[in-house]
Design a protein around this motif. Structure first.
Motif, PDB file in Angstrom:
ATOM      1  N   PRO A   1       0.811  -1.219   0.000  1.00 31.41           N
ATOM      2  CA  PRO A   1       0.000   0.000   0.000  1.00 31.41           C
ATOM      3  C   PRO A   1       0.847   1.272   0.000  1.00 31.41           C
ATOM      4  CG  PRO A   1      -0.852  -1.571   1.599  1.00 31.41           C
ATOM      5  CD  PRO A   1       0.480  -2.097   1.139  1.00 31.41           C
ATOM      6  N   THR A   2       0.312   2.295  -0.602  1.00 33.87           N
ATOM      7  CA  THR A   2       0.908   3.627  -0.563  1.00 33.87           C
ATOM      8  C   THR A   2       0.898   4.127   0.883  1.00 33.87           C
ATOM      9  OG1 THR A   2       0.064   4.081  -2.783  1.00 33.87           O
ATOM     10  CG2 THR A   2       0.611   5.996  -1.411  1.00 33.87           C
ATOM     11  N   PRO A   3       1.957   4.782   1.341  1.00 33.22           N
ATOM     12  CA  PRO A   3       1.918   5.343   2.700  1.00 33.22           C
ATOM     13  C   PRO A   3       0.684   6.222   2.903  1.00 33.22           C
ATOM     14  CG  PRO A   3       4.138   5.456   1.832  1.00 33.22           C
ATOM     15  CD  PRO A   3       3.271   5.005   0.694  1.00 33.22           C
ATOM     16  N   LYS A   4       0.066   6.068   4.061  1.00 32.85           N
ATOM     17  CA  LYS A   4      -1.179   6.785   4.353  1.00 32.85           C
ATOM     18  C   LYS A   4      -1.007   8.296   4.231  1.00 32.85           C
ATOM     19  CE  LYS A   4      -2.566   6.463   8.588  1.00 32.85           C
ATOM     20  NZ  LYS A   4      -3.210   5.962   9.840  1.00 32.85           N
ATOM     21  N   ALA A   5       0.122   8.812   4.670  1.00 34.99           N
ATOM     22  CA  ALA A   5       0.343  10.256   4.604  1.00 34.99           C
ATOM     23  C   ALA A   5       0.327  10.754   3.164  1.00 34.99           C
ATOM     24  CB  ALA A   5       1.664  10.612   5.268  1.00 34.99           C
ATOM     25  N   ASP A   6       0.851   9.954   2.236  1.00 31.93           N
ATOM     26  CA  ASP A   6       0.840  10.338   0.825  1.00 31.93           C
ATOM     27  C   ASP A   6      -0.580  10.294   0.264  1.00 31.93           C
ATOM     28  OD1 ASP A   6       3.543  10.446   1.156  1.00 31.93           O
ATOM     29  OD2 ASP A   6       4.009   8.773  -0.182  1.00 31.93           O
ATOM     30  N   ALA A   7      -1.293   9.221   0.569  1.00 35.75           N
ATOM     31  CA  ALA A   7      -2.633   9.044   0.021  1.00 35.75           C
ATOM     32  C   ALA A   7      -3.628  10.074   0.541  1.00 35.75           C
ATOM     33  CB  ALA A   7      -3.147   7.635   0.340  1.00 35.75           C
ATOM     34  N   SER A   8      -3.321  10.681   1.686  1.00 33.99           N
ATOM     35  CA  SER A   8      -4.231  11.662   2.267  1.00 33.99           C
ATOM     36  C   SER A   8      -3.760  13.103   2.072  1.00 33.99           C
ATOM     37  CB  SER A   8      -4.431  11.386   3.761  1.00 33.99           C
ATOM     38  OG  SER A   8      -3.202  11.439   4.452  1.00 33.99           O
ATOM     39  N   SER A   9      -2.704  13.300   1.299  1.00 39.64           N
ATOM     40  CA  SER A   9      -2.218  14.666   1.087  1.00 39.64           C
ATOM     41  C   SER A   9      -1.928  14.982  -0.372  1.00 39.64           C
ATOM     42  CB  SER A   9      -0.950  14.922   1.912  1.00 39.64           C
ATOM     43  OG  SER A   9       0.094  14.055   1.511  1.00 39.64           O
ATOM     44  N   TYR A  10      -2.106  14.009  -1.271  1.00 43.34           N
ATOM     45  CA  TYR A  10      -1.898  14.217  -2.708  1.00 43.34           C
ATOM     46  C   TYR A  10      -3.173  13.753  -3.388  1.00 43.34           C
ATOM     47  CZ  TYR A  10       0.731  14.383  -7.115  1.00 43.34           C
ATOM     48  OH  TYR A  10       1.188  14.704  -8.376  1.00 43.34           O
ATOM     49  N   ASN A  11      -4.099  14.688  -3.597  1.00 36.22           N
ATOM     50  CA  ASN A  11      -5.462  14.317  -3.976  1.00 36.22           C
ATOM     51  C   ASN A  11      -6.010  15.182  -5.105  1.00 36.22           C
ATOM     52  OD1 ASN A  11      -5.466  14.468  -0.612  1.00 36.22           O
ATOM     53  ND2 ASN A  11      -5.963  12.478  -1.499  1.00 36.22           N
ATOM     54  N   ASN A  12      -6.936  14.597  -5.850  1.00 36.68           N
ATOM     55  CA  ASN A  12      -7.793  15.347  -6.766  1.00 36.68           C
ATOM     56  C   ASN A  12      -9.162  15.496  -6.121  1.00 36.68           C
ATOM     57  OD1 ASN A  12      -6.032  15.767  -8.890  1.00 36.68           O
ATOM     58  ND2 ASN A  12      -6.687  13.966 -10.042  1.00 36.68           N
ATOM     59  N   PHE A  13      -9.564  16.717  -5.839  1.00 32.34           N
ATOM     60  CA  PHE A  13     -10.894  17.002  -5.304  1.00 32.34           C
ATOM     61  C   PHE A  13     -11.128  18.478  -5.597  1.00 32.34           C
ATOM     62  CE2 PHE A  13     -13.697  15.710  -1.388  1.00 32.34           C
ATOM     63  CZ  PHE A  13     -14.834  16.038  -2.105  1.00 32.34           C
ATOM     64  N   TYR A  14     -11.575  18.761  -6.826  1.00 29.36           N
ATOM     65  CA  TYR A  14     -11.584  20.126  -7.336  1.00 29.36           C
ATOM     66  C   TYR A  14     -12.491  21.064  -6.557  1.00 29.36           C
ATOM     67  CZ  TYR A  14      -8.754  19.082 -11.467  1.00 29.36           C
ATOM     68  OH  TYR A  14      -7.729  18.752 -12.322  1.00 29.36           O
ATOM     69  N   GLU A  15     -13.422  20.529  -5.789  1.00 32.65           N
ATOM     70  CA  GLU A  15     -14.249  21.388  -4.945  1.00 32.65           C
ATOM     71  C   GLU A  15     -13.413  22.128  -3.898  1.00 32.65           C
ATOM     72  OE1 GLU A  15     -17.056  18.060  -6.288  1.00 32.65           O
ATOM     73  OE2 GLU A  15     -14.907  18.411  -6.010  1.00 32.65           O
ATOM     74  N   PHE A  16     -12.206  21.618  -3.656  1.00 36.71           N
ATOM     75  CA  PHE A  16     -11.312  22.233  -2.669  1.00 36.71           C
ATOM     76  C   PHE A  16     -10.032  22.761  -3.290  1.00 36.71           C
ATOM     77  CE2 PHE A  16     -13.931  19.217  -0.266  1.00 36.71           C
ATOM     78  CZ  PHE A  16     -14.470  20.079   0.675  1.00 36.71           C
ATOM     79  N   GLY A  17      -9.961  22.809  -4.607  1.00 33.69           N
ATOM     80  CA  GLY A  17      -8.790  23.366  -5.277  1.00 33.69           C
ATOM     81  C   GLY A  17      -8.182  22.398  -6.267  1.00 33.69           C
ATOM     82  N   THR A  18      -7.412  22.929  -7.212  1.00 34.25           N
ATOM     83  CA  THR A  18      -6.848  22.108  -8.274  1.00 34.25           C
ATOM     84  C   THR A  18      -5.412  21.664  -8.024  1.00 34.25           C
ATOM     85  OG1 THR A  18      -6.290  24.134  -9.481  1.00 34.25           O
ATOM     86  CG2 THR A  18      -8.362  23.049 -10.065  1.00 34.25           C
TER      87      THR A  18
END
Length: 318
Positions: free
Chosen positions: A66-83
């Motif tokens: 698995p990807t480290p949790k810190a990476d998966a929760s800080s490198y995201n696509n969610f355009y409602e909160f920014g690009t």
């Protein structure tokens, strides 16, 4: 003036902003482990346990690390909160996940508005380790917690007219600062064929890494369709609608020539402006310099889902 940019303006922005973010991290001498930003650490500190039993669904337990949790929760696509990839972790603290309801309507015999607690108790929670592949070329491996979307679908009993399922996400400008931006037509809408939606691998997810979903990852409930590009998996769902015609989804409306309705991971079909033949795993130790890997057909789930597309032209139906 049009509300929406030209299609050529859309994805390059997130690409160059993503590169800009990587360069910021590189300049700070913190590439890779720096993904555990203050925003991610704060989000992780507030996490609540949500365990699930190991899934027995074929293909649900990927054996990759698995990807480290810190990476998966800080490198995201969610355009409602920014690009920027770091924007969601920085901005999503404003999202209010209680109270929360999901309305299920349309071509069903038993339409219902489900409270979040009802959804949480609808079926036993499972842990599933799925590969996530983004259209921009990065990938992750995430242990999700939830249950098959089919468990919800069978409760509402689709009629014979139901051919597609439309997913509508929250669009609240008070808690989502980028709703109203010209990047997309809000609310964010996605869709699946009914047979895709009831496939056992299609997941209604409430958590990851044994904890409730962080806001930036789509809290409190999201879709995860592992054989499709990540943008097909709608976050912060508020409505699920059963319809007889193919839904007009957010990215199809924005740039149909670049983002098709099916959006199955297919290394043989390039995006018009870049190749999809390879991917770069996030959290693989090298950051932007990590070695690329060949992209797998259907994101590695061909044995489980390939039959859904038998006889289809997957270059035309991309």
């Amino acid at each position: 003036m049009s509300l929406h940019p030209r299609s050529s303006e859309i994805t390059p922005r997130c690409l160059y902003e993503g590169r800009r973010e990587w360069m910021k991290r590189l300049a700070a001498g913190a590439l890779g482990t720096s993904l555990a930003s203050w925003a991610a650490r704060d989000a992780l500190a507030q996490a609540t346990a949500l365990p699930g039993a190991r899934s027995a669904v074929p293909g649900a337990m990927l054996m990759d690390k698995p990807t480290p949790k810190a990476d998966a929760s800080s490198y995201n696509n969610f355009y409602e909160f920014g690009t920027d990839k770091s924007d969601p972790a920085r901005n999503a603290h404003t999202l209010k996940t209680r109270p929360w309801t999901v309305a299920v309507e349309g071509e069903v015999k038993k339409p219902k508005v489900f409270d979040l607690d009802e959804l949480l108790k609808l079926s036993p929670m499972e842990e599933r380790i799925y590969r996530l592949r983004c259209v921009e070329g990065w990938s992750m491996v995430i242990p999700w917690v939830g249950y098959s979307l089919a468990e919800l679908i069978k409760r509402v009993e689709p009629t014979g007219n139901a051919k597609f399922v439309e997913f509508v996400t929250l669009a609240d400008p008070k808690t989502m600062p980028f709703v109203g931006s010209r990047v997309l037509d809000w609310p964010y809408v996605e869709g699946l064929r009914l047979d895709e939606a009831v496939h056992p691998l299609s997941l209604l997810s409430f958590g990851m890494y044994g904890e409730v979903l962080p806001n930036q990852n789509g809290a409190p409930v999201r879709l995860v369709v592992p054989w499709k590009y990540g943008f097909k998996s709608g976050k912060s769902l508020v409505k699920i609608r059963f319809v007889d015609k193919q839904p007009r989804t957010a990215w199809v409306k924005a740039a149909a020539q670049e983002y098709g309705f099916y959006s199955n991971v297919n290394p043989k079909v390039d995006h018009p402006r870049w190749s999809q033949a390879t991917e770069r795993p996030i959290g693989d130790g090298g950051g932007i310099f990590a070695k690329k890997k060949p992209t797998l057909m259907f994101n590695g789930y061909e044995a489980q889902v390939g039959q859904l597309y038998a006889g289809m032209d997957l270059a035309k139906n991309f």
